[in-house]
Design an enzyme around this catalytic site. Structure first.
Site, PDB file in Angstrom:
ATOM      1  N   GLU A   1       9.956  28.122  23.135  1.00 21.83           N
ATOM      2  CA  GLU A   1       8.776  28.713  22.491  1.00 21.83           C
ATOM      3  C   GLU A   1       8.688  28.390  21.008  1.00 21.83           C
ATOM      4  O   GLU A   1       7.607  28.199  20.456  1.00 21.83           O
ATOM      5  CB  GLU A   1       8.772  30.239  22.681  1.00 21.83           C
ATOM      6  CG  GLU A   1       8.396  30.699  24.079  1.00 21.83           C
ATOM      7  CD  GLU A   1       9.571  30.782  25.039  1.00 21.83           C
ATOM      8  OE1 GLU A   1      10.617  30.165  24.758  1.00 21.83           O
ATOM      9  OE2 GLU A   1       9.455  31.450  26.076  1.00 21.83           O
TER      10      GLU A   1
ATOM     11  N   GLU B   1      12.353  33.289  31.371  1.00 18.53           N
ATOM     12  CA  GLU B   1      12.242  34.751  31.201  1.00 18.53           C
ATOM     13  C   GLU B   1      12.012  35.432  32.552  1.00 18.53           C
ATOM     14  O   GLU B   1      12.550  36.509  32.823  1.00 18.53           O
ATOM     15  CB  GLU B   1      11.110  35.079  30.224  1.00 18.53           C
ATOM     16  CG  GLU B   1      11.469  34.660  28.804  1.00 18.53           C
ATOM     17  CD  GLU B   1      10.320  34.849  27.838  1.00 18.53           C
ATOM     18  OE1 GLU B   1       9.279  34.184  28.026  1.00 18.53           O
ATOM     19  OE2 GLU B   1      10.440  35.664  26.920  1.00 18.53           O
TER      20      GLU B   1
HETATM   21  C1  LIG Z   1      -3.968  37.791  20.024  1.00 17.91           C
HETATM   22  C2  LIG Z   1      -2.640  38.439  20.094  1.00 17.91           C
HETATM   23  C3  LIG Z   1      -2.066  38.399  21.457  1.00 17.91           C
HETATM   24  C4  LIG Z   1      -0.597  38.470  21.362  1.00 17.91           C
HETATM   25  C5  LIG Z   1       0.057  38.646  22.667  1.00 17.91           C
HETATM   26  C6  LIG Z   1      -0.341  37.607  23.682  1.00 17.91           C
HETATM   27  C7  LIG Z   1       0.423  37.824  24.905  1.00 17.91           C
HETATM   28  C8  LIG Z   1       0.703  36.543  25.576  1.00 17.91           C
HETATM   29  C9  LIG Z   1       1.925  36.689  26.370  1.00 17.91           C
HETATM   30  C10 LIG Z   1       2.741  35.500  26.172  1.00 17.91           C
HETATM   31  C11 LIG Z   1       4.147  35.831  26.530  1.00 17.91           C
HETATM   32  C12 LIG Z   1       5.010  34.702  26.091  1.00 17.91           C
HETATM   33  C13 LIG Z   1       5.638  34.023  27.290  1.00 17.91           C
HETATM   34  C14 LIG Z   1       6.541  32.895  26.940  1.00 17.91           C
HETATM   35  O1  LIG Z   1       7.617  33.351  26.144  1.00 17.91           O
HETATM   36  C15 LIG Z   1       5.798  31.796  26.257  1.00 17.91           C
HETATM   37  C16 LIG Z   1       5.953  30.471  26.944  1.00 17.91           C
HETATM   38  O2  LIG Z   1       6.458  30.346  28.024  1.00 17.91           O
HETATM   39  S1  LIG Z   1       5.330  29.151  26.104  1.00 17.91           S
HETATM   40  C17 LIG Z   1       5.683  27.786  27.198  1.00 17.91           C
HETATM   41  C18 LIG Z   1       7.106  27.388  27.163  1.00 17.91           C
HETATM   42  N1  LIG Z   1       7.284  26.179  27.928  1.00 17.91           N
HETATM   43  C19 LIG Z   1       7.377  24.977  27.383  1.00 17.91           C
HETATM   44  O3  LIG Z   1       7.339  24.809  26.208  1.00 17.91           O
HETATM   45  C20 LIG Z   1       7.504  23.817  28.345  1.00 17.91           C
HETATM   46  C21 LIG Z   1       6.451  22.794  28.024  1.00 17.91           C
HETATM   47  N2  LIG Z   1       6.512  21.656  28.944  1.00 17.91           N
HETATM   48  C22 LIG Z   1       7.441  20.697  28.839  1.00 17.91           C
HETATM   49  O4  LIG Z   1       8.327  20.719  28.024  1.00 17.91           O
HETATM   50  C23 LIG Z   1       7.311  19.554  29.784  1.00 17.91           C
HETATM   51  O5  LIG Z   1       5.984  19.474  30.195  1.00 17.91           O
HETATM   52  C24 LIG Z   1       8.214  19.663  31.019  1.00 17.91           C
HETATM   53  C25 LIG Z   1       8.028  20.977  31.726  1.00 17.91           C
HETATM   54  C26 LIG Z   1       9.678  19.483  30.605  1.00 17.91           C
HETATM   55  C27 LIG Z   1       7.841  18.535  32.023  1.00 17.91           C
HETATM   56  O6  LIG Z   1       7.890  17.278  31.348  1.00 17.91           O
HETATM   57  P1  LIG Z   1       7.284  15.964  32.025  1.00 17.91           P
HETATM   58  O7  LIG Z   1       7.734  15.888  33.405  1.00 17.91           O
HETATM   59  O8  LIG Z   1       7.572  14.850  31.083  1.00 17.91           O
HETATM   60  O9  LIG Z   1       5.715  16.218  32.116  1.00 17.91           O
HETATM   61  P2  LIG Z   1       4.658  16.390  30.934  1.00 17.91           P
HETATM   62  O10 LIG Z   1       5.273  16.955  29.727  1.00 17.91           O
HETATM   63  O11 LIG Z   1       3.889  15.128  30.802  1.00 17.91           O
HETATM   64  O12 LIG Z   1       3.729  17.531  31.549  1.00 17.91           O
HETATM   65  C28 LIG Z   1       2.948  17.273  32.701  1.00 17.91           C
HETATM   66  C29 LIG Z   1       1.649  18.018  32.531  1.00 17.91           C
HETATM   67  O13 LIG Z   1       1.907  19.406  32.527  1.00 17.91           O
HETATM   68  C30 LIG Z   1       1.367  20.000  31.354  1.00 17.91           C
HETATM   69  N3  LIG Z   1       2.220  21.127  30.991  1.00 17.91           N
HETATM   70  C31 LIG Z   1       3.536  21.130  30.885  1.00 17.91           C
HETATM   71  N4  LIG Z   1       3.986  22.345  30.585  1.00 17.91           N
HETATM   72  C32 LIG Z   1       2.915  23.139  30.508  1.00 17.91           C
HETATM   73  C33 LIG Z   1       2.734  24.521  30.223  1.00 17.91           C
HETATM   74  N5  LIG Z   1       3.747  25.343  30.001  1.00 17.91           N
HETATM   75  N6  LIG Z   1       1.474  24.984  30.214  1.00 17.91           N
HETATM   76  C34 LIG Z   1       0.433  24.194  30.483  1.00 17.91           C
HETATM   77  N7  LIG Z   1       0.539  22.864  30.756  1.00 17.91           N
HETATM   78  C35 LIG Z   1       1.783  22.365  30.770  1.00 17.91           C
HETATM   79  C36 LIG Z   1       1.363  18.894  30.341  1.00 17.91           C
HETATM   80  O14 LIG Z   1       0.449  19.142  29.318  1.00 17.91           O
HETATM   81  C37 LIG Z   1       0.986  17.707  31.205  1.00 17.91           C
HETATM   82  O15 LIG Z   1      -0.389  17.751  31.441  1.00 17.91           O
HETATM   83  P3  LIG Z   1      -1.380  16.747  30.689  1.00 17.91           P
HETATM   84  O16 LIG Z   1      -1.336  17.161  29.244  1.00 17.91           O
HETATM   85  O17 LIG Z   1      -0.826  15.386  30.888  1.00 17.91           O
HETATM   86  O18 LIG Z   1      -2.696  16.997  31.311  1.00 17.91           O
END
Ligand SMILES: CCCCCCCCCCCCC[C@H](O)CC(=O)SCCNC(=O)CCNC(=O)[C@H](O)C(C)(C)COP(=O)(O)OP(=O)(O)OC[C@H]1O[C@@H](n2cnc3c(N)ncnc32)[C@H](O)[C@@H]1OP(=O)(O)O
Ligand SMILES: NC(=O)c1ccc[n+]([C@@H]2O[C@H](COP(=O)([O-])OP(=O)(O)OC[C@H]3O[C@@H](n4cnc5c(N)ncnc54)[C@H](O)[C@@H]3O)[C@@H](O)[C@H]2O)c1
Length: 716
Positions: free
Chosen positions: A123, A103
């Site tokens: 998401e 985004e």
């Molecule tokens: C109360 C009412 C309020 C209402 C309004 C609130 C407003 C809030 C505004 C929000 C706006 C929305 C914005 C957006 O649209 C929402 C999002 O972006 S949600 C996130 C989307 N992203 C994902 O889903 C990606 C998730 N990650 C992955 O798929 C994978 O991690 C990867 C990036 C492909 C990498 O994969 P790998 O190399 O295999 O590594 P790992 O998966 O093992 O990850 C390593 C490590 O990183 C941590 N991690 C990964 N992604 C995130 C993340 N997005 N946030 C936080 N942490 C993340 C993961 O947990 C691992 O850590 P560990 O768990 O091992 O400590």
């Protein structure tokens, strides 16, 4: 945070810094706001490139922040501010641009990516929708059909596909930041209006594409809210001006945010990662145990499971010796396995399946491999014979694994020369498709053996969960009380359809009876015969081994109804191998006759009771498993159920669900049902559940710590 540097030639470079995936935490958002302002104010800067540190553009919003109050600058105005900049801004995408990361890139005027980058709006898999303008900008850029696909599936796409769809302006094999810098220098001074996606018209939904999509999504989502909200957001994009579309996006996001489903799905995301950081009661763990590299393996027994395991290994690039003693089975498998491999490789986009497979009827041929997976019939004496043979044939140091569904790993280890090198590798059918692998450690399994099996599972793309050695391990042990309750409900008046409908309404892809028909009713029948619960000489009462027992499934098998494979089971099918389940009058007559024979008066049973009896009995066994230290934490159980047993992901897993329902409520209902059925020990609330309720029902994330403390103080 985000750093700012000015490169020669008037380009400002903004670098997101938040390892490991540069998630958009409050500090990163503040960093972006500050550095964009700086670039705007700097008269020497004519264009801007945004990139991410350590080869990753951005993994999206920081999911961990969703659990608390949202602090720092909000994403939506931050992205609007970037889009409004009057100097060209390009996103230099390396590694990933997911969710909020994509985004952010859509708010930039240009997008340049490395050829190996992955992009997507996942998401929906977290119970949300793209809530930083993604649901409104993406359809303006690539049209409704493509946006619908990406947003409702959450799938990650390659840079090549993103280029084709029009998401990217350029793809490179070279340094992406250098390419982006060159790109923005080239376009500096050109008009930016057409590059601001929020100002473009969204194509209208002329063919009612979204109405049709909504019907499909509602049918398929099995109660999940997010896919439906994603379609609603796209409907808003297609029918409303951008600003009103954004309002709708916000409204839908708020509803999802406040739903239990988003919390469940985000918990499931982290559970999947927690289980990779395994630890055993001995103290051995993922970070202190070395795995051995495996390049040559063998599979013994080429039936349903063995074939899938061979394919899964070969897809990982491992050379496999596939052994089967039955000539006919061997001939069939040597035809079927290469075809399965080809199909699966094609599905995964692999040109040539990398592993080499050789077929043999001689166990002697496994002497050179580093790891063996036994997948012969579920018969302890046969498995003991195979393990005795393997330990004499294989070279010292070979890991010997069993795919048993629940037999004692320690007993198998005992007949080998190196019991430390024996573990269970419990795959799920079909083994090359299903994501779950239970790695079963016995009391003598070495940390090295567990680490090797866990790492091999990871290489195969499995969610591998380390579990203790007890009958049925974790998944099948919990299944027993679930199946038992389903049978008791039939005795008391329910029909297979009523039970299945209640479970499918909850979100399971298949109810318990349809699932049993699919797996084959003879599987459980054989296990019950081995356990002395049924078969010749066993009395036909409703009590066995001192507890209530339902002979219903045994009697269905005795009638030659083994499920889909015989065209008859709890349902009827078009013929042997048929897939569409239809209600069968035979079953209803059979149930009535059974009830009459045992003086049971059928009563009407509400779906709530069906769910409580089946699910709470299963959950109760989950607490017993935690209490017995057969699973390290609730996340392990939940990952097993989500990835291996079709537990609806938007309910997090059985243990998470227990927390959402309320532990006090689960305890009270189990007490109620146990009071009504005192001869069913599985309904007796577990000590751990009672202890958790007694200390105020802490959240599921705190259970592991609580259990460890209780164990130290011998309370469990
Ligand atoms: C109360 C009412 C309020 C209402 C309004 C609130 C407003 C809030 C505004 C929000 C706006 C929305 C914005 C957006 O649209 C929402 C999002 O972006 S949600 C996130 C989307 N992203 C994902 O889903 C990606 C998730 N990650 C992955 O798929 C994978 O991690 C990867 C990036 C492909 C990498 O994969 P790998 O190399 O295999 O590594 P790992 O998966 O093992 O990850 C390593 C490590 O990183 C941590 N991690 C990964 N992604 C995130 C993340 N997005 N946030 C936080 N942490 C993340 C993961 O947990 C691992 O850590 P560990 O768990 O091992 O400590
Ligand atoms: N089917 C499932 O859904 C499933 C799921 C998980 C685990 N399992 C477990 O996997 C194992 C295999 O189950 P399956 O369903 O594949 O059984 P299956 O009956 O389909 O296949 C077993 C194969 O082993 C072969 N075999 C028997 N003795 C042998 C020997 N000494 N050497 C070589 N081959 C021999 C048989 O000829 C047969 O082809 C069992 O332990 C079972 O509990 C099964």
């Amino acid at each position: 945070m985000a750093t700012y540097s000015r490169l020669p030639g008037s380009v400002a470079l903004i670098t997101l810094q938040n390892p490991p995936v540069n998630a958009l935490s409050a500090a990163v958002r503040q960093g972006i706001v500050d550095t964009v302002q700086r670039a705007l104010k700097d008269p020497k800067v004519t264009s801007v490139v945004i990139c991410g540190q350590n080869g990753k553009f951005c993994g999206g919003a920081d999911i961990r922040e969703f659990a608390g109050p949202m602090l720092g600058p909000p994403l939506v105005p931050m992205i609007h501010a970037i889009e409004a900049v009057d100097k060209p801004v390009a996103a230099a995408i390396e590694g990933v641009a997911l969710g909020g990361g994509l985004e952010l890139a859509l708010g930039c005027h240009y997008r340049i990516a490395h050829s190996k980058a992955l992009l997507g709006l996942p998401e929906v898999t977290l119970g949300l929708l793209p809530g930083a303008g993604g649901s409104q900008r993406l359809p303006r850029l690539i049209g409704l059909t493509a946006a619908l696909d990406l947003i409702t599936t959450g799938r990650h796409i390659s840079a090549a596909e993103a280029l084709k769809l029009g998401i990217l302006d350029q793809v490179t094999d070279n340094n992406v930041v250098d390419q982006a810098v060159e790109f923005v220098r080239r376009v500096a001074g050109q008009p930016l209006d057409s590059r601001r996606l929020s100002t473009l018209p969204c194509p209208p939904d002329v063919d009612s594409l979204l109405d049709k999509a909504m019907v499909k999504v509602r049918q398929r989502s099995r109660g999940a809210l997010a896919p439906v909200a994603c379609v609603q957001a796209l409907m808003a994009a297609a029918s409303l001006p951008y600003t009103q579309g954004m309002e709708k996006e916000r409204e839908l996001l708020t509803t999802l945010f406040n739903s239990g489903q988003a919390r469940a799905l985000q918990y499931a995301f982290f559970s999947q990662r927690v289980v990779g950081k395994w630890s055993l009661p001995s103290g051995a763990s993922w970070d202190n145990s070395a795995a051995r590299p495996i390049s040559k393996a063998a599979v013994i027994g080429l039936g349903t499971m063995g074939r899938g395991i061979v394919v899964a290994l070969a897809l990982t690039g491992i050379s496999v010796v596939a052994v089967e003693t039955q000539e006919k089975q061997l001939a069939e498998a040597s035809q079927a396995v290469p075809a399965m491999l080809q199909r699966e490789a094609g599905r995964r986009g692999l040109a040539t399946p990398p592993g080499v497979i050789s077929f043999s009827s001689n166990l002697q041929d496994v002497s050179e491999v580093e790891l063996v997976i036994e997948a012969v019939f579920e018969d302890m004496s046969l498995k003991l014979q195979v393990f005795r043979h393997l330990t004499s044939v294989c070279r010292p140091g070979t890991l010997l694994c069993s795919n048993t569904s629940g037999l004692d790993i320690d007993q198998l280890a005992a007949v080998t020369q190196s019991p430390g090198l024996v573990v269970g590798m419990h795959f799920f059918a079909p083994a090359h498709v299903m994501k779950l692998l239970e790695v079963v450690y016995g009391p003598r399994s070495s940390p090295e053996a567990v680490a090797t099996a866990m790492q091999l599972g990871k290489r195969m793309g499995k969610v591998s969960v380390a579990v203790g050695n007890c009958p049925g391990f974790v998944g099948n042990r919990m299944l027993k009380p679930y199946l038992e309750q389903a049978n008791f409900l039939l005795e008391e008046g329910a029909t297979p359809q009523q039970v299945d409908e209640a479970l499918e309404e909850f979100g399971f892809p298949m109810g318990v009876f349809r699932m049993s028909d699919l797996s084959g009713l003879d599987v459980g029948w054989r296990i019950r015969k081995e356990a002395g619960l049924t078969g010749p000489g066993v009395e036909s009462t409703r009590t066995r081994q001192g507890r209530r027992y339902s002979p219903l499934p045994d009697q269905v098998c005795e009638a030659g109804r083994l499920g889909q494979k015989t065209g008859r089971g709890w349902y009827q099918y078009d013929g042997p191998g048929g897939r569409v389940a239809r209600s069968d009058p035979w079953v209803h007559i059979f149930l009535e006759a059974y009830r009459a024979e045992h003086d049971l008066v059928a009563r009407s049973i509400a779906p709530e009771e069906i769910l409580e009896r089946c699910l709470y009995a299963l959950i109760n066994e989950g607490f017993n498993i935690l209490q017995d230290a057969m699973a390290a934490g609730p996340e392990d159980i939940d990952a097993i159920y989500v990835f291996g047993y079709g537990w609806p992901r938007h309910h997090g897993g059985p243990m998470f669900h227990a927390g959402q329902v309320g532990l006090g409520r689960i305890l009270e209902r189990l007490q109620h049902h146990h009071h009504n059925h005192p001869d069913v020990p599985h309904l007796k609330p577990s000590t751990l559940l009672r202890r958790l309720v007694a200390v105020g029902s802490p959240p599921v994330q705190k259970w592991r710590e609580f259990i460890n403390k209780e164990r130290v103080h011998s309370q469990l």
